[in-house]
Design an enzyme around this catalytic site. Sequence first.
Site, PDB file in Angstrom:
ATOM      1  N   ALA A 189      10.478   2.167  -1.176  1.00  0.00           N
ATOM      2  CA  ALA A 189      10.527   2.973  -2.394  1.00  0.00           C
ATOM      3  C   ALA A 189      11.550   4.114  -2.271  1.00  0.00           C
ATOM      4  O   ALA A 189      12.237   4.433  -3.244  1.00  0.00           O
ATOM      5  CB  ALA A 189       9.137   3.512  -2.716  1.00  0.00           C
ATOM      6  N   LYS A 196       0.829  -1.214   0.000  1.00  0.00           N
ATOM      7  CA  LYS A 196       0.000   0.000   0.000  1.00  0.00           C
ATOM      8  C   LYS A 196       0.860   1.259   0.000  1.00  0.00           C
ATOM      9  O   LYS A 196       1.747   1.411   0.835  1.00  0.00           O
ATOM     10  CB  LYS A 196      -0.897  -0.015   1.237  1.00  0.00           C
ATOM     11  CG  LYS A 196      -2.094   0.916   1.158  1.00  0.00           C
ATOM     12  CD  LYS A 196      -3.066   0.543   2.269  1.00  0.00           C
ATOM     13  CE  LYS A 196      -4.262   1.435   2.349  1.00  0.00           C
ATOM     14  NZ  LYS A 196      -5.005   1.666   1.133  1.00  0.00           N
ATOM     15  N   GLY A 229       6.422   0.875   5.721  1.00  0.00           N
ATOM     16  CA  GLY A 229       7.323  -0.080   5.063  1.00  0.00           C
ATOM     17  C   GLY A 229       7.458   0.180   3.572  1.00  0.00           C
ATOM     18  O   GLY A 229       8.557   0.126   3.012  1.00  0.00           O
ATOM     19  N   CYS A 230       6.349   0.474   2.934  1.00  0.00           N
ATOM     20  CA  CYS A 230       6.361   0.722   1.485  1.00  0.00           C
ATOM     21  C   CYS A 230       7.103   2.013   1.166  1.00  0.00           C
ATOM     22  O   CYS A 230       7.838   2.089   0.178  1.00  0.00           O
ATOM     23  CB  CYS A 230       4.935   0.764   0.944  1.00  0.00           C
ATOM     24  SG  CYS A 230       4.061  -0.795   1.221  1.00  0.00           S
ATOM     25  N   THR A 231       6.940   3.020   2.021  1.00  0.00           N
ATOM     26  CA  THR A 231       7.645   4.288   1.834  1.00  0.00           C
ATOM     27  C   THR A 231       9.152   4.078   2.003  1.00  0.00           C
ATOM     28  O   THR A 231       9.949   4.546   1.184  1.00  0.00           O
ATOM     29  CB  THR A 231       7.121   5.352   2.826  1.00  0.00           C
ATOM     30  OG1 THR A 231       5.721   5.530   2.585  1.00  0.00           O
ATOM     31  CG2 THR A 231       7.841   6.674   2.655  1.00  0.00           C
TER      32      THR A 231
END
Length: 150
Positions: A50, A40, A45-47
Amino acid sequence: MQTLKQGDAVPNFSAKDEQGNTISLSDYKGKKLVVFFYPKANTPGCTAEACNLRDHYETLQNQGFELLGVSADSEKKQANFKNKYEFPFPLLADEDKTVINAFGVWGLKKFMGKEYDGIHRKTFIVDEQGVVERVIDKVKTKDHAAQILE
């Protein structure tokens, strides 16, 4: 969940990126491609993952890699995520899960005792002919570029 493995040919796919442009696997023919799936946009974690790839983007490009991020978020959410953190690579808004299912990363997950279906955080390194060269199953969000380059 039937995840693509090393040596598998990636099925050709098309999906819209954060700007509404259609991106296809065939656009990357003759290039090494890193396809990273994340659950998401704008979550911690995704931030971290990326941003780590953004911070090492030049090094990855110098090694011949193109990057493509994929989640089931809308174009608007992906655009906000990309603009907020200034990502130099496209983010696919795979709301109908075409690409997610092609790679086999949608399936049962467990978090804090709950079970639900979702995107498994995985990265696929695809060679110039569209064949999976390597799969990173245990993504280290804060050190992901190093995992790709090893």
